[in-house]
Enzyme design. Structure first.
Site, PDB file in Angstrom:
ATOM      1  CD  GLU A 118      -2.672   0.973   2.693  1.00 19.28           C
ATOM      2  OE1 GLU A 118      -3.656   1.711   2.826  1.00 19.28           O
ATOM      3  OE2 GLU A 118      -2.324   0.119   3.545  1.00 19.28           O
TER       4      GLU A 118
ATOM      5  CE  LYS B 186      -7.189   1.137   3.784  1.00 13.80           C
ATOM      6  NZ  LYS B 186      -5.905   1.431   4.506  1.00 13.80           N
TER       7      LYS B 186
ATOM      8  CB  CYS C 212      -4.611  -2.000   3.860  1.00 14.11           C
ATOM      9  SG  CYS C 212      -3.829  -2.291   5.475  1.00 14.11           S
TER      10      CYS C 212
END
Length: 647
Positions: free
Chosen positions: A51, A120, A176
């Site tokens: 990430e 995200k 994540c």
């Protein structure tokens, strides 16, 4: 011999944690270039990076700096050129400014272009995390494209990346924390077709988190019936309040295939060949997956190069039914024994019977059945004398096997009868006009059916049940006499393959017995597998050895697992067997026994179509009432044709 990964349904995935300096994009790019070179040397087709790997995850308020944002985009274009140079699919993380908001994105790059950007969704903002200070959630997107160097790049969480000419390979991205959410986006992506889920991550290390992370990745791969790759940021991230360890993982349908070393300042790389074809087949046979509602997605094609390899980057155990390691062995064997004994105990409670009859030969299968019966009787508080063990010496019985059968029955405290079958079988030969010197199939099967008749009739006398001793491998090969040892009133071993039977008997010897009983069990485990239907050799030793006739059981159990559990075609089984048994069997030997396996498996289905009851133990079972339904008259020609082509 080298193999095309694409033809076998495999993709070689690499997870990498590059050495990193916070906010030093040029340095980070150089490390990624080096890591990509290593991945290409290892013939990886996809490389997943952490990430925000271009900038570093821990830039904090520096994310607001336009200079950092612009430099990250320039580095993204450099990665596009790198992907073309190595014919490598890259997934990397960077901050993306779009419509007045900043997003934490994963970019998929292939063939010299950025194919898509996935922001995200779930931004952690508790404890050590402050992501909502800098980034907006994917839910705040107002555009579905982003302009990069004059090209409109798709942006969104609805993107699926489909490999051209390889339908099994469909990539979905989440970032994540998305994995740690109650309903991770990867579940929706998997239902919509993603077989390879990639997660660029920056997960700080705290005590106990490594094991939890492993469980999370493996569990999500199992839940989604997918391959799941997870690349995490390493120690180069800021250590102001946290330490990042670079723990990257690859899992497939619940099984971890590879992981990187933690806490290394050097760049780390791990590779694995994920079996996407297998995952597609698993989904086809899984009703829950089929019933899950799919959502609308945008499918973006990309080019995935094919590679050839001689060695597969994945564990291929030669004995897939047998647990590895002493600790795992003890746990697994105890579980198997519990399933077998509970099944038998339940049947005894239902019938109200305190009597069972077992034919004991001094071989592996009957020994395991006898041990199961003893454990079941002990659990129910029944007298072991209610277990009627009958040894029935015939034309092929040796002193060794008969002696072991009688010793074991005595040591276990069960009842024992010795009933010779020679006279009865000879009378039967006279009745049907069979020459005793003609050792054909009639000669053999007459003995097996005589033994079964004795067991059934004694069971009637006692008001008890005949316990079947035949195992899963024998049923797969049809290595049993129809209406002979094929038949019983409850078959406790039908879910246990031969390689595991031997393991269980040895385990029982080590964990449950000592002294003479242990020695007898070990000797039974060391005895060649034989039905003992043909006369002994001139030294009185076993003359009829099963594996010399039908082939090594370790090969057949390998074939059985991959053909029935994983539905692999012969070519793929041969390729995997070549690696699993390297140095032990030549390819032509494996191919020969593979042909025997398919011929017997198809021709002997009629025996499996009328099996007695018995407990399912593992992931492979051949009961017509359970996992395996197959017509008894199915043609084997399709599979044999492929095998012949492989020769």
């Amino acid at each position: 011999m080298s193999y095309s990964l694409r033809k076998l349904g495999l993709v070689r995935v690499a997870v990498g944690t590059p050495e990193l300096r916070v906010a030093d994009i040029d340095f980070n790019l150089r490390q990624i270039v080096g890591l990509a070179g290593q991945a290409a040397e290892r013939k990886a087709q996809v490389l997943l990076l952490p990430e925000l790997c271009l900038t570093g995850y821990s830039c904090a308020d520096l994310f607001y700096q336009p200079l950092l944002q612009e430099k990250a985009l320039q580095a993204l274009q450099e990665l596009a050129r790198l992907s073309a140079e190595h014919s490598l699919v890259l997934v990397a993380g960077l901050p993306l400014a779009l419509d007045g908001r900043l997003f934490n994105c994963a970019a998929l790059i292939a063939s010299g272009r950025v194919h898509g950007l996935v922001p995200k969704t779930f931004l952690p903002n508790t404890a050590e995390f402050y992501e909502q200070r800098w980034f907006s959630s994917a839910r705040e997107l107002t555009s579905d494209t982003f302009c990069l160097d004059g090209e409109r790049i798709p942006v969104g969480t609805d993107l699926l990346f489909a490999a051209e000419g390889f339908p099994a390979c469909c990539i979905g991205l989440e970032v994540c924390e998305d994995l740690w959410a109650v309903e991770p986006p990867s579940g929706r992506l998997a239902v919509s077709g993603a077989t390879l889920l990639l997660n660029p991550s920056a997960s700080p290390e705290v005590l106990g988190k490594r094991d939890y992370r492993r469980q999370l990745v493996c569990s999500q791969s199992a839940r989604c019936l997918a391959a799941y790759a997870y690349a995490s940021a390493g120690p180069g991230e800021s250590s102001t309040d946290l330490v990042y360890a670079g723990h990257s993982l690859i899992a497939e349908n619940g099984l971890q295939l590879a992981e990187t070393e933690r806490f290394s300042f050097d760049s780390q790389l791990a590779c694995a060949d994920v079996d996407l074809e297998r995952l597609v087949l698993e989904r086809q046979r899984n009703a829950s997956f089929a019933d899950s509602p799919a959502t609308a997605t945008r499918r973006i094609p990309f080019v995935l190069k094919d590679v050839r390899t001689k060695i597969f980057a994945r564990p291929i155990p030669p004995r897939p039914f047998v647990p590895e390691g002493d600790r795992e062995r003890d746990v697994r064997c105890e579980e198997i024994f519990a399933i077998q004994t509970t099944g038998l105990a339940r049947r005894l409670r239902h019938t109200g019977s305190s009597q069972v009859v077992i034919g004991v030969s001094g071989g592996l299968d009957s020994t395991l059945a006898l041990l199961v019966a003893v454990r079941a009787f002990d659990r129910l508080g029944l007298d072991r004398r209610g277990i009627q063990a009958i040894t029935m010496p015939g034309f092929g019985t040796t002193v060794r096997t008969r002696g072991n059968a009688e010793k074991l029955a005595d040591l276990l405290g069960v009842s024992l009868q010795v009933i010779g079958i020679d006279a009865a079988v000879r009378q039967h030969f006279a009745d049907i006009g069979q020459d005793e010197k003609n050792h054909d199939i009639t000669y053999e099967n007459s003995q097996a059916r005589e033994r079964t008749q004795i067991l059934m009739d004694v069971a009637n006398q006692l008001g008890g049940l005949v316990i079947g001793t035949g195992d899963l491998s024998e049923l797969a090969l049809g290595w049993c006499t129809y209406n002979g040892d094929h038949m019983s009133m409850y078959a406790v071993n039908v879910g246990v393959p031969k390689t595991l039977v031997r393991y269980l008997v040895d385990w029982c010897a080590e964990t449950g017995f000592s002294g003479e009983a242990r020695a007898v069990l070990h000797d039974i485990g060391a005895t060649p597998v034989s039905p003992e239907l043909l006369p002994p050799d001139e030294n009185g030793e076993i003359g009829q050895k099963t594996e010399e006739t039908v082939g090594p059981y370790e090969l057949h159990d390998f074939f059985l697992y991959h053909a029935v559990r994983l539905h692999y075609p012969p070519a793929k089984i041969l390729a995997f067997a070549g690696q699993a048994f390297a140095g032990r069997y030549e390819s032509k030997v494996i191919l020969g026994w593979l042909q025997v396996f398919y011929r017997r498996f198809f021709s002997q289905q009629f025996k499996r179509s009328c099996l007695p009851d018995g407990p399912k133990v593992g992931s492979v079972v051949l009961s017509p009432r359970g996992d395996w339904r197959m017509p008894s008259d199915a043609a084997v020609s399709l599979w044999l044709t492929e095998i012949e082509a492989l020769g």
